[in-house]
Design an enzyme around this catalytic site. Structure first.
Site, PDB file in Angstrom:
ATOM      1  N   TYR A 145      -7.604  36.455   7.924  1.00 23.63           N
ATOM      2  CA  TYR A 145      -6.509  36.271   8.890  1.00 23.63           C
ATOM      3  C   TYR A 145      -5.686  37.549   9.081  1.00 23.63           C
ATOM      4  O   TYR A 145      -4.896  37.637  10.015  1.00 23.63           O
ATOM      5  CB  TYR A 145      -5.576  35.124   8.450  1.00 23.63           C
ATOM      6  CG  TYR A 145      -6.255  33.765   8.388  1.00 23.63           C
ATOM      7  CD1 TYR A 145      -7.554  33.581   8.840  1.00 23.63           C
ATOM      8  CD2 TYR A 145      -5.589  32.666   7.873  1.00 23.63           C
ATOM      9  CE1 TYR A 145      -8.171  32.349   8.769  1.00 23.63           C
ATOM     10  CE2 TYR A 145      -6.204  31.422   7.808  1.00 23.63           C
ATOM     11  CZ  TYR A 145      -7.504  31.278   8.252  1.00 23.63           C
ATOM     12  OH  TYR A 145      -8.113  30.050   8.179  1.00 23.63           O
ATOM     13  N   LYS A 166     -17.479  32.272  -2.100  1.00 21.40           N
ATOM     14  CA  LYS A 166     -18.802  32.170  -1.470  1.00 21.40           C
ATOM     15  C   LYS A 166     -19.595  33.392  -1.947  1.00 21.40           C
ATOM     16  O   LYS A 166     -20.059  34.226  -1.154  1.00 21.40           O
ATOM     17  CB  LYS A 166     -18.617  32.136   0.059  1.00 21.40           C
ATOM     18  CG  LYS A 166     -19.866  31.823   0.849  1.00 21.40           C
ATOM     19  CD  LYS A 166     -20.336  30.388   0.725  1.00 21.40           C
ATOM     20  CE  LYS A 166     -21.624  30.182   1.496  1.00 21.40           C
ATOM     21  NZ  LYS A 166     -22.291  28.909   1.167  1.00 21.40           N
ATOM     22  N   ASP A 168      -6.953  27.497   3.341  1.00 13.57           N
ATOM     23  CA  ASP A 168      -6.414  26.851   4.537  1.00 13.57           C
ATOM     24  C   ASP A 168      -7.157  25.536   4.771  1.00 13.57           C
ATOM     25  O   ASP A 168      -6.560  24.465   4.966  1.00 13.57           O
ATOM     26  CB  ASP A 168      -6.620  27.816   5.721  1.00 13.57           C
ATOM     27  CG  ASP A 168      -5.913  27.360   6.982  1.00 13.57           C
ATOM     28  OD1 ASP A 168      -5.186  26.359   6.928  1.00 13.57           O
ATOM     29  OD2 ASP A 168      -6.108  28.013   8.032  1.00 13.57           O
ATOM     30  N   ASP A 176      -5.945  21.404   3.541  1.00 16.93           N
ATOM     31  CA  ASP A 176      -5.804  20.310   4.513  1.00 16.93           C
ATOM     32  C   ASP A 176      -6.696  19.136   4.124  1.00 16.93           C
ATOM     33  O   ASP A 176      -6.301  17.976   4.264  1.00 16.93           O
ATOM     34  CB  ASP A 176      -6.169  20.786   5.928  1.00 16.93           C
ATOM     35  CG  ASP A 176      -4.942  21.311   6.665  1.00 16.93           C
ATOM     36  OD1 ASP A 176      -3.920  21.574   5.990  1.00 16.93           O
ATOM     37  OD2 ASP A 176      -5.000  21.460   7.895  1.00 16.93           O
TER      38      ASP A 176
END
Ligand code: NAD
Length: 360
Positions: A146, A195, A251, A255
């Site tokens: 981001y 990852k 992120d 959620d």
């Protein structure tokens, strides 16, 4: 103890829920002999209305001078509010991005806890919900995809977009240290999510987390690939204590974790910097649909205040007292409109604050 708290009530339900959190903090102060001094600051739409900008530099300086910030929520109805006709850098959310950056808040903490009394709202199978869960998602907040360089351009006649995922070892180390520190205050388990089978940034992440883990021999840690973690969260959420991860993975996973608790009005959050300083706020937004009606659930904000006591002021027993009081009102079947169900008693936002304050 004398605690200086910058209070940003914000917009929508923000002023209603923050007032209830202050009520509960004052009850803690009276019981345990602390003084909470509040300085109210404007941010979001209310600041635009008064100052023409969502956050003034003066408000930033005052927030920096406090020990912690307690925030409600900011923003309005994004379709109808005049704030959203302004250019993006003048809109309410720009204030939030600015304050996070100015305060250097790189670690975002979102607890996901399933209350026994609210199991019916959990969308998971009964046998999974019955085991309960209590985890802390720790998301790196100021690095990664981001914040990397990005561009969209034509390459050989084809429109091509590039986003850059960058982490340096210092950024990873400081969030890993926070993660392990927080695990020490909990059940002493860290699941580091990456990852690493594909990404270089994840391989560095893994290496640094392993280095940091050596300083915390009491903490059990494991690595988990992000795709597996997304599955495990719905298959067996009880296995997690601290889930430590980078910005974009965090992120998405935070959620997902909040969804399985079943109620946004119950979810606290904290954003921390390298010191004890933190900004504490509910995970939900300003809920313009119910603002000004004394209907909002103040529990997320009250639990955010408990996180402030635990992580900024090291007041573990006071934080425990708030969490126990919240549990108690649920056991006694009091509910705000977002969590009310058959056989429970509907109460307003301020009644819920009173009930919790009298039980601390
Ligand atoms: P929202 O979280 O405000 O509302 C979504 C739904 O959840 C609504 O039905 C609302 O009534 C309900 N809800 C949320 N919190 C509740 C509570 N405490 N008690 C009872 N019900 C609650 O999300 P949205 O509608 O997408 O956004 C509204 C505004 O909030 C927008 O301007 C958005 O940008 C802003 N927002 C701010 C923050 C923040 O301040 N950190 C975070 C998210 C959204």
């Amino acid at each position: 103890m004398n605690c200086n708290i910058a209070v940003i009530k914000g917009d929508g339900i923000g002023p209603e829920v923050v007032s209830e959190a202050m009520k509960v903090l004052d009850a803690i102060g009276a019981k345990y002999g602390h003084t909470f001094n509040y300085e109210q600051l404007l941010m979001g739409g209310c600041s635009i209305d008064v100052h023409g900008v969502p956050l003034t530099d003066e408000a930033v300086e005052r927030a920096k001078a406090a020990d912690a910030v307690l925030l409600g929520s900011i923003g309005g109805n994004t379709s109808t509010s005049p704030w959203y006709k302004l250019p993006p850098e003048k809109r309410p959310e720009a204030g939030l991005l600015k304050i996070r950056k100015e305060l250097g808040l790189f670690a975002n903490l979102r607890p996901a806890f399933l209350y026994n009394e609210l199991k019916g709202a959990c969308p998971l199978k009964e046998e999974i919900a019955d085991k309960g869960f209590d985890m802390m998602i720790m998301r790196e907040l100021t690095g990664g995809l981001y914040f990397g360089a990005r561009e969209t351009k034509e390459v050989d006649g084809v429109m091509t977009a590039v986003d850059t995922l960058t982490y340096n070892e210092n950024e990873i180390r400081r969030i890993a240290i926070k993660g392990f520190d927080i695990a020490m205050k909990r059940r002493k388990k860290v699941t580091s999510v990456d990852k690493a089978n594909v990404l270089d940034s994840s391989r560095l992440w893994r290496k640094i987390v392993e280095e940091v883990a050596k300083d915390y021999p009491e903490v059990t840690y494991e690595h988990m690939l992000v795709d597996n973690c997304a599955m495990q969260l719905v298959k067996d959420p009880a296995q997690f204590d601290v889930v430590l991860t980078e910005n974009m993975f965090g992120d998405i996973l935070s959620d997902e974790a909040s969804m399985i608790t079943g109620s946004i009005g119950m979810l606290a959050s904290a954003s921390l910097n390298e010191t004890k300083f933190g900004m504490y706020e509910p995970s939900g937004g300003s809920a313009p649909d119910i603002a000004g009606q004394n209907k909002a659930n103040p529990i997320a904000t009250i639990l955010s205040a408990a996180m402030m006591l635990r992580y900024t002021f090291d007041m573990d027993k006071e934080a425990d007292a708030i969490e126990a009081a919240v549990q108690q009102v649920l056991v006694e079947n009091y509910r705000t409109c977002d969590i009310v169900s058959e056989g429970t008693e509907l109460v307003s936002c301020s009644q819920m604050g009173d009930l919790i304050a009298t039980r601390v």
